[in-house]
Scaffold this active site. Structure first.
Site, PDB file in Angstrom:
ATOM      1  N   TYR A 134       1.076  -1.369  -0.130  1.00  0.00           N
ATOM      2  CA  TYR A 134       0.161  -0.233  -0.315  1.00  0.00           C
ATOM      3  C   TYR A 134       0.649   0.763   0.649  1.00  0.00           C
ATOM      4  O   TYR A 134      -0.177   2.191   0.078  1.00  0.00           O
ATOM      5  CB  TYR A 134      -1.064   0.181   1.064  1.00  0.00           C
ATOM      6  CG  TYR A 134      -2.261  -0.812   1.208  1.00  0.00           C
ATOM      7  CD1 TYR A 134      -2.306  -1.981   0.748  1.00  0.00           C
ATOM      8  CD2 TYR A 134      -3.761   0.485   1.652  1.00  0.00           C
ATOM      9  CE1 TYR A 134      -3.268  -2.485   0.500  1.00  0.00           C
ATOM     10  CE2 TYR A 134      -4.451  -0.936   0.742  1.00  0.00           C
ATOM     11  CZ  TYR A 134      -4.828  -2.415   0.391  1.00  0.00           C
ATOM     12  OH  TYR A 134      -5.780  -2.270   0.413  1.00  0.00           O
ATOM     13  N   LYS A 209       2.682 -14.325   3.719  1.00  0.00           N
ATOM     14  CA  LYS A 209       2.764 -15.598   2.297  1.00  0.00           C
ATOM     15  C   LYS A 209       4.183 -15.280   2.291  1.00  0.00           C
ATOM     16  O   LYS A 209       5.267 -15.282   1.622  1.00  0.00           O
ATOM     17  CB  LYS A 209       2.813 -14.565   1.433  1.00  0.00           C
ATOM     18  CG  LYS A 209       2.600 -15.195  -0.167  1.00  0.00           C
ATOM     19  CD  LYS A 209       1.450 -16.319  -0.263  1.00  0.00           C
ATOM     20  CE  LYS A 209       1.278 -17.291  -1.577  1.00  0.00           C
ATOM     21  NZ  LYS A 209       1.088 -18.562  -1.488  1.00  0.00           N
ATOM     22  N   ASP A 241      -3.342 -18.141   1.672  1.00  0.00           N
ATOM     23  CA  ASP A 241      -4.160 -19.115   0.721  1.00  0.00           C
ATOM     24  C   ASP A 241      -4.563 -19.803   2.232  1.00  0.00           C
ATOM     25  O   ASP A 241      -6.296 -19.937   2.197  1.00  0.00           O
ATOM     26  CB  ASP A 241      -3.298 -19.691  -0.209  1.00  0.00           C
ATOM     27  CG  ASP A 241      -1.364 -20.151   0.458  1.00  0.00           C
ATOM     28  OD1 ASP A 241      -1.612 -19.818   1.605  1.00  0.00           O
ATOM     29  OD2 ASP A 241      -1.691 -20.125  -0.523  1.00  0.00           O
ATOM     30  N   ASP A 265      -7.253  -6.703   3.813  1.00  0.00           N
ATOM     31  CA  ASP A 265      -8.147  -5.651   3.478  1.00  0.00           C
ATOM     32  C   ASP A 265      -9.006  -7.331   2.745  1.00  0.00           C
ATOM     33  O   ASP A 265     -10.248  -7.300   2.715  1.00  0.00           O
ATOM     34  CB  ASP A 265      -7.446  -5.099   2.447  1.00  0.00           C
ATOM     35  CG  ASP A 265      -8.316  -4.991   1.152  1.00  0.00           C
ATOM     36  OD1 ASP A 265      -9.512  -4.432   1.643  1.00  0.00           O
ATOM     37  OD2 ASP A 265      -8.211  -4.570  -0.221  1.00  0.00           O
ATOM     38  N   ASP A 269     -12.681  -8.849   4.590  1.00  0.00           N
ATOM     39  CA  ASP A 269     -14.371  -8.604   3.348  1.00  0.00           C
ATOM     40  C   ASP A 269     -14.587 -10.113   3.794  1.00  0.00           C
ATOM     41  O   ASP A 269     -15.964 -10.618   3.890  1.00  0.00           O
ATOM     42  CB  ASP A 269     -13.657  -8.152   1.759  1.00  0.00           C
ATOM     43  CG  ASP A 269     -14.564  -6.930   1.396  1.00  0.00           C
ATOM     44  OD1 ASP A 269     -14.120  -6.567   2.273  1.00  0.00           O
ATOM     45  OD2 ASP A 269     -14.979  -6.977   0.295  1.00  0.00           O
TER      46      ASP A 269
HETATM   47  C1  IPM Z   1     -10.844  -0.776   2.469  1.00  0.00           C
HETATM   48  C2  IPM Z   1     -10.925  -0.744   1.693  1.00  0.00           C
HETATM   49  C3  IPM Z   1      -9.802   0.442   0.499  1.00  0.00           C
HETATM   50  C4  IPM Z   1      -8.409  -0.512   1.558  1.00  0.00           C
HETATM   51  C5  IPM Z   1      -9.363   0.854  -0.460  1.00  0.00           C
HETATM   52  C6  IPM Z   1     -10.435   1.761  -0.596  1.00  0.00           C
HETATM   53  C7  IPM Z   1      -8.676   2.048  -0.515  1.00  0.00           C
HETATM   54  O1  IPM Z   1     -11.169  -1.412   0.719  1.00  0.00           O
HETATM   55  O2  IPM Z   1     -10.792   0.266   4.208  1.00  0.00           O
HETATM   56  O3  IPM Z   1     -10.803  -1.810   3.136  1.00  0.00           O
HETATM   57  O4  IPM Z   1      -7.479  -1.238   0.521  1.00  0.00           O
HETATM   58  O5  IPM Z   1      -7.370  -0.449   2.717  1.00  0.00           O
HETATM   59 MN    MN Z   2     -11.451  -3.213   1.622  1.00  0.00          MN
END
Ligand code: IPM
Ligand code: MN
Ligand code: NAD
Length: 374
Positions: A134, A209, A241, A265, A269
């Site tokens: 990042y 990783k 993974d 990140d 999700d």
């Molecule tokens: C998150 C988002 C951000 C990240 C993006 C939008 C820069 O996906 O906050 O999870 O990757 O951290």
């Molecule tokens: Mn995200």
């Protein structure tokens, strides 16, 4: 009194932040907490009107705040990255918010994406938030021979990269550099292991990783081991993974995971899906000595923006995380309990979980519940 900057942002950001604000108004009054809000108009509309992403003057005003509450950034009318990197990542880096805390818990009444018995899902992600892939170092070239100077500036350090590329046999090359520093790894380990200690967690999972990205995550692992010794807490190393696999097949095994930026990140999700969906996941970008920023894990969801379909729970619980970090545990707890009770009674479900409750009605229900119990 605490000063809070509010950045509603793009897409569903303003819709979910509005509900978080309503909930905050009720709980702060009830608990005698005084917050002074100032709203900042940042995001796609501001950028398209003015050509400016965020000014130094605005950053200066944000420096005077105790915390930031953010909705989401990103808009289909704007090239990917302009707003996300230009505002969100800029603020995370500017305020050196080196921890991204993302709890994954289940809610009574809300089904997980997992089949079978998943009731034991309860894990916290401590995601490193300023380094890894990042850092924004990279470039592209079509030339046979090129030179580029890349600069990485952080609060604690600076690193300059002189990149010389001799390109043969391909018409174009793009590259991106990832960075882990000793100090950057150490401070996130300190945060993760002290959190483990305070929550009674006896095993920390380190995600990496290191079998491929051997340099970066080799250094990462050294700091994991050092922290494990320092705090007297066991650690297991898992490749990212395999963590994805286990999160689906045996999620109960994870209690606290410390991850580099990019893998954190992605996995959060997945964590959100385990909780019932992206709309349920809160997060905090934390600098324990500075200005922290709280936002739901989800993005601006342009596909449902403006329709009253967005689930505001992630934003509401992010505001609870903000109160907790500012030292208002009782107020934070009240929001969490009220939200859980509303979800638990099964009467209120936003469309992401098959219901017809609107964004505002979900806010109404949480506010009503807070008033009842107050
Ligand atoms: C998150 C988002 C951000 C990240 C993006 C939008 C820069 O996906 O906050 O999870 O990757 O951290
Ligand atoms: Mn995200
Ligand atoms: P997203 O999180 O915005 O949406 C993914 C899916 O989840 C969509 O189908 C969306 O409708 C749904 N969803 C998300 N939040 C929801 C909620 N609260 N209630 C109900 N459904 C919800 O991710 P994306 O589509 O990959 O990205 C859209 C934009 O948001 C992009 O510009 C991206 O860069 C940006 N983004 C910003 C952040 C942030 O500000 N922290 C995070 C992720 C993505």
């Amino acid at each position: 009194m605490h000063r809070v900057a509010v950045i509603p942002g793009d897409g569903i950001g303003p819709e979910v932040v509005e509900q978080a604000r309503r909930v905050l108004d009720v709980v702060t009054e009830r608990c005698g907490v005084s917050l002074d809000f100032e709203e900042f108009d940042l995001g796609a509309a501001h950028y398209l009107e003015t050509g400016e992403v965020i000014s130094d003057e605005t950053i200066g005003r944000l420096e005077g705040k105790d915390a930031i509450l953010l909705g989401a950034l990103g808009d289909p009318r704007v090239r990917p990255g302009v707003l996300e990197k230009g505002i969100l990542l800029r603020l995370r880096f500017h305020f050196d918010e080196y921890v991204n805390l993302r709890p994954v818990t289940l809610y009574d009444g809300i089904p997980s994406a997992l089949a079978g018995d998943s009731r034991a899902v309860n894990m916290r992600f401590v995601r490193e938030n300023t380094e890894d892939f990042y850092v924004g170092l990279g470039g592209r070239t079509t030339q046979r021979s090129s030179e580029e100077e890349l600069l990485l500036k952080r609060t604690a350090y600076e690193a300059k990269f002189d990149v010389g590329i001799e390109l043969e046999g391909s018409e174009e090359l793009a590259y991106q550099i990832g960075v882990i520093t000793r100090g950057g790894a150490r401070r996130v380990m300190d945060y993760a292991f002290s959190l483990a200690r305070s929550k009674g967690v006896d095993l920390v999972t380190s995600v990496d990783k290191a079998n491929v990205l051997t340099e970066m995550y080799g250094l990462w692992r050294e700091e994991v081991l050092a922290a494990s010794t320092k705090y007297g807490i066991d650690v297991e190393f898992q490749y990212v993974d395999a963590v994805a696999l286990h999160m689906v097949r045996a999620p109960a095994r994870f209690k606290l995971l410390v991850t580099p930026n990019l893998f954190g990140d992605i996995l959060t999700d997945l964590g959100a899906a385990l909780q019932g969906g992206l709309g349920f996941a809160p997060s905090g970008n934390i600098n324990p000595e500075g200005v922290s920023m709280f936002e739901p894990v989800h993005g601006s969801a342009p596909d449902i923006a403006g329709l009253g379909l967005a689930n505001p729970v992630g934003a509401v619980l992010s505001s609870a995380l903000m109160l907790d970090t500012l030292g208002y545990e009782e107020a934070a707890d009240a929001i969490e309990q009220a939200t859980r009770a509303v979800l638990g009674d099964g009467k209120h479900r936003t469309p992401d979980t098959g219901g017809t409750t609107s964004t505002t009605q979900m806010g109404d229900a949480i506010v009503a519940r807070l008033r009842e119990t107050g």
